[in-house]
Scaffold this motif. Structure first.
Motif, PDB file in Angstrom:
ATOM      1  N   GLY A  16     144.509 105.652  -8.675  1.00 11.86           N
ATOM      2  CA  GLY A  16     143.833 105.403  -7.399  1.00 11.86           C
ATOM      3  C   GLY A  16     144.856 105.298  -6.284  1.00 11.86           C
ATOM      4  O   GLY A  16     144.690 105.862  -5.196  1.00 11.86           O
ATOM      5  N   LEU A  27     146.034 108.646  -5.225  1.00 13.31           N
ATOM      6  CA  LEU A  27     145.045 109.351  -4.406  1.00 13.31           C
ATOM      7  C   LEU A  27     145.038 108.808  -2.973  1.00 13.31           C
ATOM      8  O   LEU A  27     144.939 109.563  -2.012  1.00 13.31           O
ATOM      9  N   ARG A  28     145.192 107.502  -2.857  1.00 14.53           N
ATOM     10  CA  ARG A  28     145.284 106.919  -1.502  1.00 14.53           C
ATOM     11  C   ARG A  28     146.498 107.521  -0.795  1.00 14.53           C
ATOM     12  O   ARG A  28     146.436 107.867   0.375  1.00 14.53           O
ATOM     13  N   GLU A  69     145.918 110.836   0.571  1.00 14.96           N
ATOM     14  CA  GLU A  69     145.157 110.764   1.826  1.00 14.96           C
ATOM     15  C   GLU A  69     146.058 110.347   2.991  1.00 14.96           C
ATOM     16  O   GLU A  69     145.941 110.882   4.096  1.00 14.96           O
ATOM     17  N   PRO A 129     137.055 114.627 -11.132  1.00  7.24           N
ATOM     18  CA  PRO A 129     136.615 113.631 -10.153  1.00  7.24           C
ATOM     19  C   PRO A 129     137.690 113.358  -9.092  1.00  7.24           C
ATOM     20  O   PRO A 129     137.374 113.264  -7.907  1.00  7.24           O
ATOM     21  N   HIS A 130     138.927 113.283  -9.516  1.00 11.22           N
ATOM     22  CA  HIS A 130     140.007 113.087  -8.534  1.00 11.22           C
ATOM     23  C   HIS A 130     140.030 114.219  -7.536  1.00 11.22           C
ATOM     24  O   HIS A 130     140.134 114.009  -6.327  1.00 11.22           O
ATOM     25  N   TRP A 173     137.688 116.372  -6.688  1.00 13.39           N
ATOM     26  CA  TRP A 173     136.533 116.404  -5.790  1.00 13.39           C
ATOM     27  C   TRP A 173     136.559 115.244  -4.788  1.00 13.39           C
ATOM     28  O   TRP A 173     135.973 115.309  -3.741  1.00 13.39           O
ATOM     29  N   GLU A 174     137.311 114.194  -5.150  1.00 16.29           N
ATOM     30  CA  GLU A 174     137.400 113.041  -4.247  1.00 16.29           C
ATOM     31  C   GLU A 174     138.286 113.330  -3.029  1.00 16.29           C
ATOM     32  O   GLU A 174     137.928 112.981  -1.909  1.00 16.29           O
ATOM     33  N   VAL A 175     139.442 113.969  -3.272  1.00 11.82           N
ATOM     34  CA  VAL A 175     140.398 114.070  -2.151  1.00 11.82           C
ATOM     35  C   VAL A 175     140.585 115.468  -1.570  1.00 11.82           C
ATOM     36  O   VAL A 175     141.082 115.599  -0.449  1.00 11.82           O
ATOM     37  N   PRO A 215     134.790 121.158  -2.096  1.00 15.77           N
ATOM     38  CA  PRO A 215     133.965 120.174  -2.792  1.00 15.77           C
ATOM     39  C   PRO A 215     132.520 120.195  -2.284  1.00 15.77           C
ATOM     40  O   PRO A 215     131.602 119.836  -3.020  1.00 15.77           O
TER      41      PRO A 215
END
Ligand SMILES: Nc1ncnc2c1ncn2[C@@H]1O[C@H](COP(=O)(O)OP(=O)(O)OP(=O)(O)O)[C@@H](O)[C@H]1O
Ligand SMILES: Nc1ncnc2c1ncn2[C@@H]1O[C@H](COP(=O)(O)OP(=O)(O)OP(=O)(O)O)[C@@H](O)[C@H]1O
Ligand SMILES: [Mg+2]
Ligand SMILES: [Mg+2]
Lengths: 254, 334, 359, 254, 359
Positions: free
Chosen positions: A187, A190-191, A194, A211-212, A214-216, A234
């Motif tokens: 996590g 990923l932050r 961003e 999932p990672h 598609w998240e970022v 995404p």
């Protein structure tokens, strides 16, 4: 529109008879996260190695800010502002964490000690290394003076990511940066991705974790059998679609 | 005189170091054994030291320094080269009596005295004998030397002495292989077909001889640096289907095995040296001096004490003095 | 420039937007075709069979020297070179085994000398029969190897240090035992001298010692490539910790390698007796460097895990061909030393070049 | 109830001053998948290393089928039927795939060639290796004779997993087997884990991928700072709970 | 047995079910306390400072030999040993640099001899002044190092092969240039002989050559531990590919290491002139093995990336103390050879034991 910060056209790379890359194009813009997904052996690592000077492509061209570039070695790409975390991590196991973070960009002491005697600012580097690692939230790494070889796999990966994050000025490339990381640490990475986007850098992120991605990711480059099977977002496609394109179960219209 | 500051005060026994070129060569091993025996007989305490290999000067320098540090009375040394001279001088400055064995240093005054064979003379003897044996026949010569990766004095002294004995102009007498490869010797024409290193051992001698034989089929004279090299050469000749009897093999050393080889017809002639005698004379001399006696004098006309060389052969040649193998085996070493 | 969201496309795969997909054969296919010249195909072959390249260098060496001096190519000279290489080539098999495990053996020559002198002296002085003396020598070689292996596996010392130490120890033991004196052929039983017997094969003349060396190569080559033990030797040299985790008894494998090497050195010592026609404590002065050189020129990695004995054989022959060739070409002593140095570097460069070319 | 196939009590392992394991208990039953989760450096790898003979514990006892055992080396555990994929993979890079699969359990040729000459059955091993790899569905690995070092990270991992699956007879331990694997390949490994359970083996699975864990695990051992923070099941707790326990944000009642 | 679902519990952490959590200090804490005896703490210290253990061995050696022969502990003998070590210790610094990059240098002695003879002969025969001759010798050392570095980095040859080749080449060049003849002190300018001057410090007598060696250690130690270049040397030796990916110019670092080593060998040659009081092409026969031995006994890994020059210095002194000590104890050459072999293995065993103990 803006010029892509990094763009490639028709990259080809073969290893003996194995085709690693088979004419791949790619564009990366500032302030964008471009994910690269694909099966094992699809050529993801090979793609980013040719982009960052670790491998010389057999054919194709690479542009940085619109200028044709040809990186002879990773150092060239690094000096041009491209920072990379390779899948193999590229750390020197016997050196300590701080030395690894500052490898090939050591800082000298101020004054005569640094300019004439070229003495390293060990303490300064150690302190700043501590800060970089803490920003990533890897709390189990405490002492910057321990050799990297005594770290767990995940801790090593964190060191490599911290290095790239601290020094990238234009582009940061991450080859499976969360593969060995725990949930919390992933996590954190990923932050970090961003944050890099907010700093207006271009980020290339290779990951097997959908999932990672598609998240970022802003856009997703799907690599398949050495070629690009298409670029999706995404929003435009679901994770299931993405996996289907990756595996060839679904084809994008030409 | 002897080092008053240390040696005498430590013990009554006289202590001497014998520093040979190496501990591998049977020649030096015999010398070491001879010195030990003489030491026991004379009540002299002998410490054996050596270079790591032939030519190792640094190893000998350290051994000299250690002898000084131990407060010994004297040193017997077969110097590995001129590089040890300054260390010898320092030892003498410290009051040690230094005797060179086997190889006279350059210059000879570096040591108090040398007990040695004249290696050049040893070579000359077998050279003269060979020339006489050939009796005018053309000489096709194989030279089996010691080393090719270092230059040591025994190597060129024996080789160039041999050629001089044959009546061949050696050009630079301190350089092997710079003579004309063909010309005439005292009895007729000669041709030198090879200069090969042997390391002074059987296997090296054989390899060297084999190489020479593949260069020429006509070799009838084989000079060898020492007897083990000669055995190797003989083995090579036999293996090549050449009867060693048809070839003159000459050598230097005259160890008991070497004399036996002459008796057996493996070697035709060898120059005999006396390492044990050198060691014995050396030990006695140091004891003499340490107990206030007289130092020995060099042999007349030479700058060293010549322990003598005898040509050993069972086929004597006119005009060259020699002893036969029976006589030689009485006085051989090792 | 085009719009951000549309400017990216797969090279020739179906892309959502962007330039039309390239039709037909891919870029890489084209590239591969363009490169597949006959020369390239030869290089491919070489790449797949690493022993071909040192073999080519050997052939090249022989051809060049034979053109300089016709005697060089003759059966006698070739027979001779084979005989001259036999001892170092045999020693180099043991060295190869040890280097494959990422070790190194500096005691090669000392072990060979010690077992040789034991064979020779017990036969000549203590009156042991040929077979018993030979056996004793072989056991001594095995014991010396076992000591090295024990120190490497139990005390976990680096092989370099262990064999540096035992080099001194074994050398000193041989000197103390023999007093520097050699044992002549006549004093030894026939069995010990047997390795010097000549065998004629057409114009070629080899010795039974050469046959023993050949047998050592065959057995070691077979064991390395065809048995589980061989696999384990490679695996241990490649990555000892991974091998341990994979269930290999690393210490047992290492120990067996040192013991096998000791036995091989003792066999080489037997070959040496026949070759030199005597057993002499100052024989094979250059054994350490010569055996390592053969291994390395033969393409075995000093870091372990990669290589083969066939390469070592070729490596030993290449060095021998250089030295003999230069002698026959009439090159002077010191120039020969210089030329051998240059040629060793050249040979390995050519080999590297051949191996490196890929595509 | 049944005796656990593998059980440990009070395992302790320290590295110098670093505490790797601090008194950990664990039970694994036949036909069960026990997942181990925890942050980087929590001691997961250390735990399974002490269980499989790769590390000797400083204290504590291990029982296999109720019998006290003490594995001196991995080979011992392997012979007792415990097969492990270590995080570092434990492959010999210069050896080919088939050799790696059969490392330390090579098969000999039938007849005299095998019994007297001890010749390896290279072809047989290669064929069976091909089969094992194909069962995992790693289609990009074709030639069993290529050295492992020329494989991609994911392909290497697949080789290690195939080895464990092929030979485990009682317990299979997988330390982050899907870390470098693609989506399809990861799915394949999870199917494999289920197959192993059906074959009535005990499986220990270490993973940072919570969806994977919650998909296949019967029970979940949560490791935290060298100790066991508790054992949960996918039914009793949600993924979020699991992560919270892992990070110390939530504590299980004693 | 208990129920499957309840039988598992964290050792002392809060567990859902199962045996009650152990209170208070953890098992590992207890273990750690039990082990923290004073001896253990000493071992911890040793572990943190790797140079302490060879230093202890050195002290131990000196104490043992001094008790055998009181002369050994005297200032004169200690001064002597320091002087005797100076040349090998200086050469070993260059060797350390190269071994740190996972290389090895077999041309150590040959480079030193070549530059020494160049200094000595150009001064004595061609009438060059001291400073010019010295400079020429240093340049020759640098050039020799550069040749090694070029072959290693450009032709990508293994350092073992490169330096094996240049060993022959440089040796041959020195022999051809000098004809085996040495140059005596008197024929050389004062500057070249300067390294033999004695300096008295209390009862100790060292030479200016020893000071040069000390300076080499200080500069190399500083460069390795305090500069970016030093970091890069370690990183390249540790993992060359990772270093390349991290942005280090691997070839440039390697080349600089070989050049620096060449310069150090030339400086050692200057020290050697003063020490031997002559320039002789046969000096330091054992330079290769001796320098590597010092490096390895000093704890530097032959696989690169780990070690330090301080260890090398201690390693060189340990070996010297053994040989001098045995010699003063009146041990004969062959037994000394044997004892040195045993002692080298012992010293490294003790060192390993001290380093290995953890906890
Ligand atoms: N140095 C090399 N030599 C030979 N083949 C190589 C080399 N590097 C990569 N390959 C091959 O090229 C192909 C692409 O490899 P690459 O590492 O780019 O895959 P990837 O997409 O990164 O896979 P993964 O997700 O497993 O990391 C694979 O088939 C691989 O075996
Ligand atoms: N050989 C070793 N020497 C010193 N410390 C070690 C060693 N092995 C592990 N450690 C330490 O022990 C702790 C536990 O490590 P371990 O590898 O078991 O963690 P992990 O839970 O597997 O982490 P990851 O998820 O990153 O693989 C870590 O702090 C690590 O640094
Ligand atoms: Mg990859
Ligand atoms: Mg782990």
């Amino acid at each position: 529109m803006t010029t892509p910060v990094l763009s490639a056209r028709g990259l080809v790379k073969t290893f003996g008879r194995v085709v690693g890359l088979d004419g791949v194009d790619l564009d990366l813009h500032r302030g964008e996260v471009l994910a690269v997904i694909g099966d094992n052996g699809a050529g993801k690592s090979t793609l980013i190695k040719t982009l960052t000077g670790a491998l010389a492509p057999d054919a194709g061209e690479i542009r940085l800010d619109g200028e044709l570039v040809s990186f002879k070695r990773p150092q060239d790409a690094r000096e041009a502002g491209i920072e990379t975390v390779y899948q193999t991590l590229a750390v020197a196991p016997a050196l300590d964490i701080a030395s690894n973070l500052y490898l090939a960009r050591e800082e000298r002491r101020p004054g005569v000690l640094g300019s004439v005697l070229r003495m390293l600012d060990k303490k300064g580097m150690r302190d700043r290394a501590q800060q970089s690692v803490q920003e990533l939230g890897i709390s189990t790494i405490q002492n910057m003076a321990v050799p990297v070889e005594s770290l767990s796999g995940g801790q090593r990966q964190a060191v490599a990511v911290a290095r790239a994050a601290a020094f990238g000025s234009k582009v940061v490339v991450l080859d499976e940066p969360t593969a060995a990381l725990g949930v919390k640490e992933s996590g954190q990475v990923l932050r970090l991705v961003e944050q890099l986007r907010e700093r207006n850098l271009g980020v290339i992120l290779i990951s097997h974790n959908m999932p990672h991605v598609w998240e970022v990711a802003d856009r997703i480059h799907v690599q398949r059998l050495g070629r690009c099977a298409g670029v999706i977002t995404p929003e435009s496609h679901s994770m299931t679609d993405g996996v289907a394109i990756m595996t060839g179960a679904m084809a994008l219209p030409a | 005189g002897c080092g008053g500051d240390s040696s005498a005060s430590d013990s009554d026994e006289i202590a001497v170091s014998l520093i040979t070129k190496d501990s591998l060569n049977p020649f030096f091993v015999s010398m070491q054994e001879g010195a030990k025996k003489a030491g026991e007989a004379e009540g002299v305490d002998i410490t054996i030291a050596a270079g790591a290999e032939d030519g190792d000067e640094e190893g000998q320098i350290q051994a000299i320094e250690n002898a000084v540090a131990q407060g010994q009375d004297g040193i017997l040394i077969t110097p590995n080269g001129p590089g040890v001279n300054p260390a010898i001088e320092k030892a003498r400055d410290n009051g040690l009596y230094v005797i060179a064995l086997d190889t006279p240093p350059e210059p000879a005054e570096t040591v108090d005295i040398t007990f040695a064979t004249d290696n050049f003379a040893a070579g000359e003897l077998i050279g003269e004998w060979t020339a006489a044996q050939l009796d005018g026949e053309k000489a096709t010569i194989a030279l089996l030397d010691l080393f090719n990766d270092k230059i040591v004095s025994v190597d060129y002294n024996r080789d160039q002495g041999f050629l001089t004995g044959m009546g061949i102009d050696t050009a630079d007498p301190e350089k092997n292989g710079d003579e004309a490869s063909s010309g005439s010797y005292s009895g007729g024409d000669y041709e030198i077909v090879c200069n090969e290193p042997t390391n002074g051992a059987e296997d090296g001698g054989r390899t060297a001889m084999e190489t020479c034989l593949s260069t020429s089929d006509d070799i009838n004279v084989v000079y060898t640096i020492n007897e083990p090299a000669a055995y190797g050469a003989e083995a090579a000749l036999k293996a090549a289907g050449i009867d060693p009897k048809d070839v003159l093999i000459v050598s230097v050393d005259g160890g008991c095995q070497g004399v036996q080889a002459v008796a057996d017809g493996i070697i035709d002639a060898t120059s005999q040296q006396y390492p044990v005698r050198m060691a014995e004379e050396g030990v006695t001399a140091i004891k003499e001096i340490a107990t206030g006696g007289e130092a020995p004098e060099p042999t007349d006309g030479k700058d060293f004490f010549d322990t003598g060389v005898e040509l050993v052969t069972d086929t004597p040649a006119d005009g060259v003095e020699s002893i036969d193998t029976a006589a030689a085996s009485e006085i051989c070493w090792g | 420039m085009t719009d951000t969201r549309t400017s990216i496309s797969g090279g020739s795969g179906p892309a959502r937007t962007g330039p039309p997909a390239r039709p037909g054969p891919s870029a890489a296919d084209e590239l591969a075709r363009r490169r597949s010249s006959p020369a390239q195909r030869v290089q491919h072959l070489l790449h797949g069979h690493p022993a071909i390249s040192p073999a080519l260098i050997l052939v090249l060496t022989v051809v060049v020297f034979a053109s300089l001096n016709p005697r060089f190519g003759e059966p006698q000279t070739i027979s001779l070179m084979v005989q001259q290489t036999a001892v170092v080539a045999a020693l180099a098999v043991g060295q190869t085994l040890i280097i494959l495990t990422a070790g190194i053996d500096l005691s090669v020559g000392a072990v060979a000398i010690l077992s040789m002198m034991l064979m020779a002296k017990t036969a000549s002085e203590n009156g042991l029969s040929g077979p018993v003396a030979l056996l004793l020598g072989l056991v001594a070689g095995i014991a010396a190897g076992a000591l090295n292996g024990f120190l490497v596996t139990r005390l976990k010392l680096p092989p370099f240090i262990v064999t540096l130490g035992t080099l001194s120890v074994f050398t000193a033991m041989a000197l103390l035992y023999t007093g520097g004196r050699s044992v002549q052929q006549v004093a030894m039983p026939d069995l010990l001298n047997w390795t010097g017997e000549i065998i004629r094969v057409g114009d070629f003349r080899i010795t039974t010692g050469v046959l023993i060396t050949a047998a050592i190569y065959l057995v070691a080559g077979f064991a390395l490539s065809q048995t589980a033990w061989g696999r384990h030797v490679y695996a241990v040299g490649d990555d000892a910790e991974a091998s341990r985790l994979a269930g290999i008894r690393v210490n047992r494998v290492l120990f067996s390698v040192y013991v096998a090497a000791g036995l091989i050195y003792a066999l080489a010592a037997w070959v040496l007796i026949g070759r030199a026609g005597a057993a002499s404590p100052n024989a094979i002065a250059g054994a350490n460097l010569d055996s390592i050189t053969a291994v390395v020129i033969g393409g075995t990695s000093l870091f372990g895990g990669r290589g083969a004995v066939l390469g070592t054989l070729l490596g030993a022959l290449i060095v021998q061909a250089f030295t003999t060739g230069l002698s026959l070409a009439g090159v002077d002593d010191q120039y020969r030393l210089l030329a051998v140095g240059v040629l060793v570097i050249l040979a390995v460069s050519v080999d590297q070049w051949i191996r490196k070319v890929r595509a």
